[in-house]
Write a protein that holds these residues in place. Structure first.
Motif, PDB file in Angstrom:
ATOM      1  N   LEU A 181      -0.239   0.106   0.279  1.00  0.00           N
ATOM      2  CA  LEU A 181      -0.102   0.226  -1.181  1.00  0.00           C
ATOM      3  C   LEU A 181       0.144   1.680  -1.555  1.00  0.00           C
ATOM      4  N   GLY A 182      -0.574   2.601  -0.896  1.00  0.00           N
ATOM      5  CA  GLY A 182      -0.358   4.020  -1.182  1.00  0.00           C
ATOM      6  C   GLY A 182       1.070   4.442  -0.950  1.00  0.00           C
ATOM      7  N   TRP A 183       1.690   3.945   0.121  1.00  0.00           N
ATOM      8  CA  TRP A 183       3.081   4.285   0.406  1.00  0.00           C
ATOM      9  C   TRP A 183       4.030   3.667  -0.611  1.00  0.00           C
ATOM     10  N   VAL A 184       3.719   2.453  -1.067  1.00  0.00           N
ATOM     11  CA  VAL A 184       4.596   1.796  -2.045  1.00  0.00           C
ATOM     12  C   VAL A 184       4.546   2.528  -3.383  1.00  0.00           C
ATOM     13  N   VAL A 185       3.348   2.914  -3.810  1.00  0.00           N
ATOM     14  CA  VAL A 185       3.234   3.684  -5.050  1.00  0.00           C
ATOM     15  C   VAL A 185       3.925   5.043  -4.883  1.00  0.00           C
ATOM     16  N   ALA A 186       3.760   5.645  -3.717  1.00  0.00           N
ATOM     17  CA  ALA A 186       4.373   6.955  -3.456  1.00  0.00           C
ATOM     18  C   ALA A 186       5.891   6.863  -3.351  1.00  0.00           C
ATOM     19  N   ALA A 187       6.406   5.676  -2.987  1.00  0.00           N
ATOM     20  CA  ALA A 187       7.855   5.517  -2.788  1.00  0.00           C
ATOM     21  C   ALA A 187       8.631   5.902  -4.041  1.00  0.00           C
ATOM     22  N   GLY A 205      -0.235  11.987  -3.468  1.00  0.00           N
ATOM     23  CA  GLY A 205      -1.456  11.497  -4.093  1.00  0.00           C
ATOM     24  C   GLY A 205      -1.817  10.080  -3.694  1.00  0.00           C
ATOM     25  N   PRO A 206      -0.919   9.100  -3.886  1.00  0.00           N
ATOM     26  CA  PRO A 206      -1.249   7.728  -3.498  1.00  0.00           C
ATOM     27  C   PRO A 206      -1.536   7.565  -2.007  1.00  0.00           C
ATOM     28  N   VAL A 207      -0.784   8.274  -1.147  1.00  0.00           N
ATOM     29  CA  VAL A 207      -1.027   8.183   0.293  1.00  0.00           C
ATOM     30  C   VAL A 207      -2.400   8.760   0.625  1.00  0.00           C
ATOM     31  N   ILE A 233      -5.603   4.267  -7.768  1.00  0.00           N
ATOM     32  CA  ILE A 233      -6.913   3.753  -7.378  1.00  0.00           C
ATOM     33  C   ILE A 233      -7.494   2.777  -8.392  1.00  0.00           C
ATOM     34  N   THR A 234      -6.957   2.758  -9.615  1.00  0.00           N
ATOM     35  CA  THR A 234      -7.571   1.971 -10.681  1.00  0.00           C
ATOM     36  C   THR A 234      -7.709   0.494 -10.316  1.00  0.00           C
ATOM     37  N   THR A 235      -6.629  -0.138  -9.856  1.00  0.00           N
ATOM     38  CA  THR A 235      -6.691  -1.570  -9.560  1.00  0.00           C
ATOM     39  C   THR A 235      -7.573  -1.878  -8.355  1.00  0.00           C
ATOM     40  N   PRO A 236      -7.380  -1.243  -7.176  1.00  0.00           N
ATOM     41  CA  PRO A 236      -8.284  -1.536  -6.058  1.00  0.00           C
ATOM     42  C   PRO A 236      -9.746  -1.213  -6.363  1.00  0.00           C
ATOM     43  N   LEU A 237     -10.002  -0.114  -7.077  1.00  0.00           N
ATOM     44  CA  LEU A 237     -11.375   0.272  -7.408  1.00  0.00           C
ATOM     45  C   LEU A 237     -12.045  -0.781  -8.278  1.00  0.00           C
ATOM     46  N   SER A 238     -11.340  -1.257  -9.297  1.00  0.00           N
ATOM     47  CA  SER A 238     -11.929  -2.256 -10.185  1.00  0.00           C
ATOM     48  C   SER A 238     -12.149  -3.593  -9.474  1.00  0.00           C
ATOM     49  N   MET A 239     -11.240  -3.965  -8.571  1.00  0.00           N
ATOM     50  CA  MET A 239     -11.414  -5.207  -7.814  1.00  0.00           C
ATOM     51  C   MET A 239     -12.595  -5.095  -6.847  1.00  0.00           C
TER      52      MET A 239
END
Length: 508
Positions: A72-78, A458-460, A286-292
């Motif tokens: 997910l970090g790589w996809v957001v960073a893409a 950042g996302p990575v 981090i918002t979505t994974p953190l809240s889940m």
């Protein structure tokens, strides 16, 4: 906003007719129509990113079972990788050719990439890599942010610029609002949605937002082609010869000022902007994974609730932009930037876990930090349709790290929602003033690339640190970064001044 007085002694005026009241009035109206098209382009760029951000993680999980939080970090960073590569290219292009060309090209790439994203589920294998590539191309198209900010900086006087940059950032925030809001509304379509067999397209809560962003891109192209005109004014607001048609004229302008730009201030501004964008990229990732993990929300609940939260943050941001315009006039750009960084520090400090309450573990009825070893009995049957909720057992920190309370989460969202937009607009405003009257396309391209690099790393960074070490380490490291930014700003405070102030043309 008053119109600039004509000055026949200025050597770079377009022609004698431009000194007439009618021509000046038409130039003024055309200039601001074009600037408003740039506002709309910035708005759509923001929508294109945020409209899928809250559903990206669930879309990955549903489309490809092999995906994980690190990917997910790589996809957001893409997105940011594409923007980082494209920004200097489009910035250089805009310095040498009419800005309409790089704008239309970039928006078309963005439009096509959103369609690609909507079809990413279609291949029989490696779907997550198709989602990754589609986000790279969406980001590449968003490299036009450098062109947009360069255009507005060159088409406004020094007195107009803070307000224009604030308005543009407000449009960006409005896109930030409407993106998650539209995603939240479209979440009611559900995961199944409807299928258009004749084009092999599934319209559901994951694909529809991307297609809507493609429609917005088509509207944007039409506005750029029909409305946008080239305008360039000096720091007093007088029209001067456009820099985008003949390189000889552009060289004359740039040679006058390039050696006198404070390169230390330029570098400091880039570093500060990198840090601001880095920490906000971490926050939005981090918002979505953190809240889940912390609140045991389902995928659909996470998309809906975080969409609402980001929408509220966007509304707060618009109020902040209105306040920033007033505060900057009263106190100056640098104090507003410094206070905003302090507010962001407080927001991430609040997110540090504390107490004796621990998050719910997926598939387990676990209280506090006790560990149940009978995992096979806790796992669902292979054909179960029950969605796991809570903190994944693979993340070992879930068993010893206290949960983050919902009040902490909301308070941090509010503080970051206040601090980030003020930092954003002040960074761009200060940077454009430091550069002065020279063509800013390439410089804005590098600043945008700096921000994109931050949004790449950042996302990575957060996906790996959060997955392996948890929120305590994640937010402690962020607090350290923000503290470093505050120290850097304080040490370079006296150098972050406008070009005209530095050379004694005006008094700050």
């Amino acid at each position: 906003m008053s119109q600039p007085e004509p000055d026949d002694t200025t050597p770079l005026l377009r022609d004698e007719a431009s000194s007439s009241d009618d021509s000046q009035g038409e130039d003024y109206r055309s200039r601001w129509r074009s600037i408003r098209v740039m506002y709309f382009t910035m708005f759509l760029s923001s929508v294109g990113f945020t409209i899928v951000i809250t559903s990206l993680w669930p879309y990955l999980q549903k489309t490809d079972d092999s995906t994980n939080a690190s990917f997910l970090g790589w996809v957001v960073a893409a997105y940011s990788i594409g923007q980082m590569v494209a920004s200097p290219i489009f910035g250089w292009w805009s310095n040498h050719r009419p800005r309409r060309e790089p704008l239309v090209c970039s928006i078309f790439i963005n439009l096509a990439a959103n369609i690609y994203y909507a079809y990413a589920y279609l291949p029989k294998a490696n779907n997550k890599y198709h989602i990754l590539m589609s986000r790279v191309f969406v980001g590449f198209g968003a490299g036009n942010v450098a062109v947009v900010r360069s255009y507005v900086a060159g088409a406004t006087s020094l007195n107009e610029r803070t307000g224009a940059m604030a308005n543009m950032s407000a449009c960006q925030a409005l896109g930030f609002i409407l993106g998650p809001a539209l995603q939240a509304c479209l979440s009611f379509i559900g995961e199944q949605g409807v299928t258009l067999d004749f084009i092999a397209l599934k319209l559901n809560m994951y694909t529809t937002p991307a297609l809507l962003a493609a429609v917005f891109g088509l509207i944007n192209i039409l506005l750029v082609v029909i409305v946008l005109r080239e305008h360039h004014v000096d720091e007093d607001g007088r029209h001067i010869q456009s820099i985008n048609y003949t390189s000889e004229e552009r060289v004359d302008i740039s040679e006058e000022t390039v050696e006198s730009i404070d390169q230390v201030a330029v570098m400091t501004s880039n570093i500060l902007f990198f840090i601001v964008m880095f920490i906000f990229a971490i926050f939005e990732t981090i918002t979505t994974p953190l809240s889940m993990d912390m609140f045991a929300w389902t995928r659909k609940e996470a998309v809906l609730y975080n969409g609402i939260i980001l929408c509220c943050i966007g509304f707060v941001s618009i109020l902040v932009f209105l306040a920033v315009k007033v505060a900057a006039l009263r106190f100056g750009d640098r104090p507003v930037l410094l206070i905003s960084l302090i507010i962001i520090f407080c927001g991430f400090f609040i997110l540090l876990p504390w107490g004796n309450h621990y998050p719910k573990i997926q598939w387990a009825d676990i209280k506090n930090n006790s560990f149940v070893t009978q995992m096979p009995d806790l796992m669902p049957a292979p054909n179960s349709t029950v969605e796991p909720t809570g903190c994944p057992i693979e993340q070992t920190w879930c068993q010893y790290t206290p949960a983050i309370h919902i009040a902490q989460f909301f308070s941090a969202d509010f503080l970051i929602g206040v601090g980030y937009p003020a930092c954003n607009v002040m960074s761009y405003t200060l940077y454009s003033k430091i550069l002065g009257p020279k063509p800013q396309g390439v410089y804005m391209g590098w600043l945008t690339a700096s921000g994109s690099g931050a949004r790449t790393l950042g996302p990575v960074f957060v996906s790996h640190v959060y997955t392996h070490l948890g929120p305590r380490w994640t937010f402690s490291l962020i607090c350290g970064m923000v503290a470093g930014a505050i120290i850097l700003l304080s040490s370079a405070y006296h150098r972050l001044i406008a070009f005209s102030v530095r050379h004694g043309r005006i008094v700050e």
